[in-house]
Each structure stands twice: as structure tokens, then as C-alpha cells.
Design an enzyme around this catalytic site. Structure first.
Site, mmCIF file in Angstrom:
data_model
loop_
_atom_site.group_PDB
_atom_site.id
_atom_site.type_symbol
_atom_site.label_atom_id
_atom_site.label_comp_id
_atom_site.label_asym_id
_atom_site.label_seq_id
_atom_site.Cartn_x
_atom_site.Cartn_y
_atom_site.Cartn_z
ATOM 1 N N GLU A 231 45.412 -7.367 56.088
ATOM 2 C CA GLU A 231 45.070 -8.557 54.815
ATOM 3 C C GLU A 231 45.996 -9.612 54.856
ATOM 4 O OE1 GLU A 231 43.623 -5.310 51.487
ATOM 5 O OE2 GLU A 231 45.566 -5.905 51.494
ATOM 6 N N ASP B 41 33.456 -3.073 49.616
ATOM 7 C CA ASP B 41 32.748 -1.835 49.758
ATOM 8 C C ASP B 41 32.193 -1.905 48.185
ATOM 9 O OD1 ASP B 41 34.394 0.336 48.006
ATOM 10 O OD2 ASP B 41 35.577 -0.748 49.503
#
Length: 271
Positions: free
Chosen positions: A41, A229
Site C-alpha cells: 500500500e 473485497d
């Protein structure tokens, strides 16, 4: 009637705190702290802002794996920190413990005007989330700190409204939703009940911990989360998370860059 001379010369602590807060709200933001949980990230933002890893770790306790990247972007001093790799298992040190520790140490060391907790999260289709959506969290809470004793139960949930940023929301195309935090990637029935009670759109493993520390140390914090997700979808969470991590990180990188560009040259009260 004039106030006593002693009260003018030595104002009460509350008055000094209020004056300091007012000054902080109206001076341009100069130092920001970006807290991230995973190297995947963090890497795009390190590149984007041309940050360099600081080899001097003396600002952190000896032996911790925490990593600091630093640099100047426009008129901002940026410190980006992540908890590093766990020394025993060699994986990213995710979760609330690492997030709270590195946030506390970094605020103490760098005295930021603003904290940005940036990262990925699960999203709930029932609340309108889709993979790749980027949110600015409007509230945070824990969903796995169950203490069924009066008042302790509220402490365990730790619900907090996040720092209000109406102008960022007006300017940028970010969605808004509540964020619920726990130390497990999956979701047990107990967690699901608590997440529903938190009215959460997002589920992560760090946000409420960062919020707790920032609130404790009186530093405004905002939470930029990109959905990897769908928690209430058909695919297994771990599989979908890994499948989408790199792609969604690109969306996160773009959103955080837009937020930082907006912040540049502004005061806390302008956000």
C-alpha cells in the site's frame, strides 16, 4: 471589572489549550503523518511524493521494525510510516497493536498537524460498496472488543466521529461511510453482529486504533480507505483481498494524492 492581574499573567491551562487549538486551526498545515499498514500500500505513495527511507531510527525505540519515509511535497513535510515486517514471521505487521504503537511514536517524534490513516478495507455490498471504491470514513469503532459490563461495553466499542472534512468531500469524488475495526481478516458471527451495530460500510484492521491514539494526543485524523473485497459477497475474503490488492492500491494512491494536494497551503479549518 478588570480580571485579576495574576489570571492575565498566568491563564488557566484550559485557556492555553483553547488558544493553542485556535492557532493550530488557522495556520497553514506544514507537517502531515501518513500511517499505512502494508508495504504494498505504501510503495506507490513513497514513489509519488519522492519520499526517501530515513536510515536514522533513533526517533523510534531500539529494535522495532518500523519504517519511516520522509520528504517535501509542495509546501508540506511528509512523514509516511508503516510498522515494517514482523521480525519473527517476515510478514507485514498488520493489526491494531502495531498500528497504535507506530502512530503513538510517530506523533511524539514528528508533531504532525494532521494524521492520514490510508489503506485498504473490506466493504459491504449491502451498504453500497464496490471493489475499487475509495471512502473517507465518517466514524470509527471496534467490533471485536466485547466487554459486557456497563460502560466498559461502550469503551470497548470505542465509537468516535472522525475529523470533519466537508471541503475535501465537496472537492473530491470520495464516498463516505462508517469504518469498523478488528484484528481478524475474516468475520465471525459475533463480529458481524457488532459491525451491523456500528452501521459500518467498511471493515479494516487498523483504523479505530489510529483514531484512538490521535484523539488521545489531540491531533486531527482522517481515514482514506479503498475497498479490496466485498465482505458480504460470494468470494472468500482472503482470496479476493489478495486478488485485488495491487489494483485497488492504485486507486488508493490516486485518492491520497488528491487529498494531499487539497491540503497543501490550507489550514485545518479549511478542510
Amino acid at each position: 471589572m478588570a480580571p485579576p492581574e495574576d489570571s492575565v499573567a498566568n491563564p488557566p491551562p484550559e485557556a492555553e489549550e483553547a488558544a493553542a487549538a485556535g492557532e493550530a486551526n488557522t495556520k497553514p498545515i506544514s507537517t502531515i503523518l501518513i500511517v499505512m499498514a502494508m508495504h504494498t500500500e505504501a510503495a506507490p505513495l513513497v514513489s509519488k511524493f519522492k519520499l526517501v527511507e530515513d536510515p536514522d531510527r533513533s526517533m523510534f525505540p531500539k529494535g522495532v521494525p518500523w519504517v519511516r519515509y520522509r520528504g517535501k511535497y509542495k509546501d508540506l513535510d511528509i512523514n509516511l510510516v508503516w510498522p515494517g515486517k514482523d521480525p519473527n514471521f517476515g510478514v507485514d505487521s498488520v493489526g491494531t497493536v502495531s498500528a497504535s504503537l507506530v502512530t503513538y511514536a510517530s506523533i511524539q517524534a514528528f508533531n504532525p498537524d494532521l494524521v492520514i490513516d490510508a489503506g485498504t478495507a473490506g466493504g459491504f455490498r449491502a451498504k453500497g460498496a464496490s471493489v475499487g471504491d475509495v471512502y473517507l470514513a465518517s466514524a470509527v469503532a471496534f467490533h471485536d472488543r466485547r466487554i459486557p459490563i456497563p460502560v466498559f461495553d461502550l469503551y470497548g466499542i470505542g465509537a468516535k466521529q472522525t475529523f470533519s472534512c466537508p471541503n475535501i468531500l465537496k472537492e473530491l469524488n470520495l464516498k463516505v461511510g462508517n469504518l469498523s475495526t478488528g484484528d481478524s481478516l475474516d468475520m465471525s458471527p459475533h463480529d458481524e453482529t457488532a459491525i451491523l451495530a456500528n452501521e459500518a460500510t467498511l471493515k479494516d484492521m487498523e483504523g479505530a486504533a489510529v483514531a484512538y491514539v490521535a484523539d488521545l494526543l489531540s491531533v486531527p485524523a482522517i481515514f482514506v480507505k479503498a475497498v479490496t473485497d466485498i465482505v458480504d459477497g460470494e468470494k472468500p475474503t482472503a482470496e479476493e483481498f489478495l486478488q485485488n490488492l495491487v489494483l485497488v492500491t492504485a486507486a488508493l494512491d490516486q485518492a491520497v494524492t488528491q487529498v494531499v494536494d487539497f491540503i497543501s497551503g490550507k489550514c485545518i479549518s479549511d478542510l
